[in-house]
Design a protein around this motif. Structure first.
Motif, mmCIF file in Angstrom:
data_model
loop_
_atom_site.group_PDB
_atom_site.id
_atom_site.type_symbol
_atom_site.label_atom_id
_atom_site.label_comp_id
_atom_site.label_asym_id
_atom_site.label_seq_id
_atom_site.Cartn_x
_atom_site.Cartn_y
_atom_site.Cartn_z
ATOM 1 N N LEU A 74 -11.981 32.456 31.024
ATOM 2 C CA LEU A 74 -12.941 31.028 30.468
ATOM 3 C C LEU A 74 -12.068 30.041 31.588
ATOM 4 N N PHE A 75 -10.597 30.306 32.006
ATOM 5 C CA PHE A 75 -10.243 30.120 33.212
ATOM 6 C C PHE A 75 -9.263 30.469 33.592
ATOM 7 N N GLU A 76 -8.358 30.649 34.651
ATOM 8 C CA GLU A 76 -7.998 31.045 35.542
ATOM 9 C C GLU A 76 -6.869 29.958 35.914
ATOM 10 N N LEU A 77 -5.471 30.287 36.321
ATOM 11 C CA LEU A 77 -4.399 29.626 36.575
ATOM 12 C C LEU A 77 -3.297 30.016 37.131
ATOM 13 N N THR A 78 -2.768 29.479 38.075
ATOM 14 C CA THR A 78 -1.048 29.847 39.052
ATOM 15 C C THR A 78 -0.258 30.100 37.649
ATOM 16 N N LEU A 79 0.512 31.062 37.703
ATOM 17 C CA LEU A 79 2.037 30.580 36.721
ATOM 18 C C LEU A 79 2.828 30.326 37.724
ATOM 19 N N ASP A 80 3.632 29.817 37.636
ATOM 20 C CA ASP A 80 4.233 27.954 38.900
ATOM 21 C C ASP A 80 5.869 28.866 38.244
ATOM 22 N N SER A 81 6.526 29.276 38.813
ATOM 23 C CA SER A 81 7.740 29.333 38.210
ATOM 24 C C SER A 81 8.803 28.603 39.207
ATOM 25 N N GLY A 82 8.015 28.212 40.265
ATOM 26 C CA GLY A 82 9.097 27.082 41.324
ATOM 27 C C GLY A 82 10.096 26.182 40.678
ATOM 28 N N GLY A 83 8.770 25.870 39.686
ATOM 29 C CA GLY A 83 9.293 24.254 38.743
ATOM 30 C C GLY A 83 9.844 24.710 37.196
ATOM 31 N N GLY A 84 9.177 25.887 37.059
ATOM 32 C CA GLY A 84 9.748 26.313 35.613
ATOM 33 C C GLY A 84 8.775 26.105 34.448
ATOM 34 N N THR A 85 7.716 25.181 34.535
ATOM 35 C CA THR A 85 6.823 24.664 34.191
ATOM 36 C C THR A 85 5.876 25.199 33.497
ATOM 37 N N ALA A 86 5.537 25.828 34.304
ATOM 38 C CA ALA A 86 4.539 26.313 34.280
ATOM 39 C C ALA A 86 4.434 28.544 34.353
ATOM 40 N N SER A 87 5.747 28.705 33.647
ATOM 41 C CA SER A 87 5.765 29.848 34.235
ATOM 42 C C SER A 87 5.558 30.603 33.841
ATOM 43 N N ALA A 88 5.116 30.547 31.936
ATOM 44 C CA ALA A 88 4.548 31.267 30.795
ATOM 45 C C ALA A 88 3.309 30.839 30.300
ATOM 46 N N LEU A 89 2.120 31.824 29.658
ATOM 47 C CA LEU A 89 1.187 32.170 28.926
ATOM 48 C C LEU A 89 1.230 32.501 27.693
ATOM 49 N N ALA A 90 0.603 31.851 26.908
ATOM 50 C CA ALA A 90 0.357 32.645 26.125
ATOM 51 C C ALA A 90 -1.160 32.640 25.581
ATOM 52 N N THR A 91 -1.756 33.586 24.333
ATOM 53 C CA THR A 91 -3.251 32.906 24.283
ATOM 54 C C THR A 91 -2.752 33.519 22.783
ATOM 55 N N SER A 92 -3.919 32.734 21.583
ATOM 56 C CA SER A 92 -3.728 33.597 19.973
ATOM 57 C C SER A 92 -5.079 33.061 19.812
ATOM 58 N N ALA A 93 -5.927 33.854 19.694
ATOM 59 C CA ALA A 93 -7.449 33.924 19.177
ATOM 60 C C ALA A 93 -7.637 34.838 18.093
ATOM 61 N N GLY A 94 -8.505 33.817 17.037
ATOM 62 C CA GLY A 94 -8.524 35.152 15.723
ATOM 63 C C GLY A 94 -9.629 36.390 15.432
ATOM 64 N N GLN A 95 -10.232 36.320 17.448
ATOM 65 C CA GLN A 95 -10.968 37.905 17.365
ATOM 66 C C GLN A 95 -9.406 38.694 18.031
ATOM 67 N N GLY A 96 -8.499 38.423 17.650
ATOM 68 C CA GLY A 96 -7.714 39.384 18.905
ATOM 69 C C GLY A 96 -7.322 39.975 17.185
ATOM 70 N N THR A 97 -7.261 40.094 16.107
ATOM 71 C CA THR A 97 -6.861 40.435 14.863
ATOM 72 C C THR A 97 -7.966 39.844 13.272
ATOM 73 N N ARG A 98 -8.829 41.123 13.770
ATOM 74 C CA ARG A 98 -10.048 40.342 12.923
ATOM 75 C C ARG A 98 -9.598 41.787 11.097
ATOM 76 N N PHE A 99 -10.058 40.687 10.262
ATOM 77 C CA PHE A 99 -10.499 41.652 8.490
ATOM 78 C C PHE A 99 -11.447 41.810 8.470
ATOM 79 N N GLY A 100 -12.158 43.014 8.163
ATOM 80 C CA GLY A 100 -13.271 43.228 7.589
ATOM 81 C C GLY A 100 -14.565 42.801 9.391
ATOM 82 N N SER A 101 -16.255 42.658 8.794
ATOM 83 C CA SER A 101 -16.789 41.911 9.567
ATOM 84 C C SER A 101 -16.850 41.240 9.926
ATOM 85 N N ASP A 102 -16.554 40.083 9.302
ATOM 86 C CA ASP A 102 -16.659 38.540 9.105
ATOM 87 C C ASP A 102 -15.491 37.867 10.037
ATOM 88 N N PRO A 103 -16.125 37.335 11.264
ATOM 89 C CA PRO A 103 -15.256 36.599 12.114
ATOM 90 C C PRO A 103 -14.021 35.535 12.306
#
Length: 335
Positions: free
Chosen positions: A234-263
């Protein structure tokens, strides 16, 4: 069967002709020492860049001990964990300061998100998990009456939090910190490694945090997969720990833990409706700390889209990437 997928991947370093002098220590060239395992049920890894391989491995062993200790506080799968004992008895005396700290952050995020993020959502999650674990479960999900009953136990304002005692005011209430704990453990490990002299580290314990750079001097990079097609980035990015404002990344998606067959039935449950929130296909957040990125990616998945910028205003250094059901990738930050 509830499937769990991850949507973050780390990009290998490129080759460089030489290393900055600051990355050579005691006449030795640094190398990457990698550990792979699992944390809170998710695939995990740590990459430490250091010229002394034995010292790096010793530090990894120390981090694994710390991770195991923290799982003993936050894991819902261990009946002896602090959070499991709280849920069983409705009260926990002399809680670990880590549980008090993280639950305090979670309750603050609950208030900031108008209850979209709610640590007391566990009874609702358990209702869905039990429903879909039953043979021939209705694909539409639990009955409205059962959802309404579970929702009576979902209210973050009914958590009494003190440094020496946590109490759930309604019988049958239960909490989960699964929307924060991986990020929190990631930060704890990063801070631990930095305190003993590691400058170049990539930690992926369900959420990602970077310090410094690869062994070859290039920046750490991460890719977020398209939940509709795992082979597509979907996209790529650099994890910049120099300034400390963009050193962490998290993603949430419904597809990560589905219940049953209906997404449309998944773990991102809206405490206001009792149903899964489907505003976005995925939400990724970049922030200075993994705890913030982890919590915001969950909260932004559930709050109405019109409330996203107001929530982000409380975290001005964070940036969100929102994939709409129509396939548009939007970027949001504090107004």
């Amino acid at each position: 069967m509830i499937a769990r997928r991850r949507f973050l991947s780390l990009i290998a370093a490129g080759s460089t002709a030489f290393l900055p002098l600051s990355r050579a220590r005691a006449g030795q060239m640094p190398e990457s020492v990698v550990w792979r395992g699992a944390v809170l049920g998710a695939a995990a890894s740590m990459t430490l860049v250091h010229p002394d391989r034995a010292y790096a491995r010793s530090a990894i062993d120390d981090c694994i001990e710390e991770i195991t200790r923290l799982e003993g506080i936050f894991s819902l799968y261990r009946v002896d964990s602090e959070i499991s004992r709280l849920n069983t008895h409705g009260e926990l005396r002399a809680p670990a300061h880590e549980l008090v700290e993280l639950l305090s952050f979670g309750l603050a995020l609950s208030a900031q998100s108008n209850g979209a993020f709610d640590p007391t959502v566990q009874p609702l999650y358990r209702l869905y998990a039990d429903h879909f674990a039953a043979p021939h479960a209705a694909t539409s999900g639990p009955l409205s009456e059962a959802i309404a009953q579970a929702m009576r136990l979902v209210d973050f304002t009914q958590v009494e939090l003190q440094s020496d005692r946590i109490r759930l005011r309604r019988p049958g209430m239960a909490i989960t910190l699964n929307g924060l704990a991986q990020g929190y453990i990631t930060d704890r490990v990063a801070d631990r490694l930095r305190a003993v002299g590691f400058e170049d580290v990539l930690i992926d314990l369900g959420e990602t945090r970077a310090l410094g750079r690869h062994a070859d001097g290039s920046a750490w990079r991460a890719a977020v997969q398209d939940p509709r097609d795992p082979a597509r980035t979907l996209f790529e990015l650099t994890l910049d720990s120099g300034g400390g404002t963009a050193s962490a990344l998290a993603t949430s998606a419904g597809q990560g833990t589905r219940f049953g067959s209906d997404p449309r039935n998944h773990h991102l449950l809206d405490p206001h409706t009792g149903r899964s929130a489907n505003h976005y296909l995925s939400v990724s957040v970049v922030a200075g700390r993994a705890t913030v990125a982890d919590g915001l990616s969950t909260a932004l998945s559930i709050v109405p889209p019109s409330a996203a910028e107001k929530l982000l205003a409380a975290y001005p250094s964070a940036r969100a990437y929102l994939l709409t059901p129509e396939g548009d990738l939007q970027t949001r930050a504090a107004a």
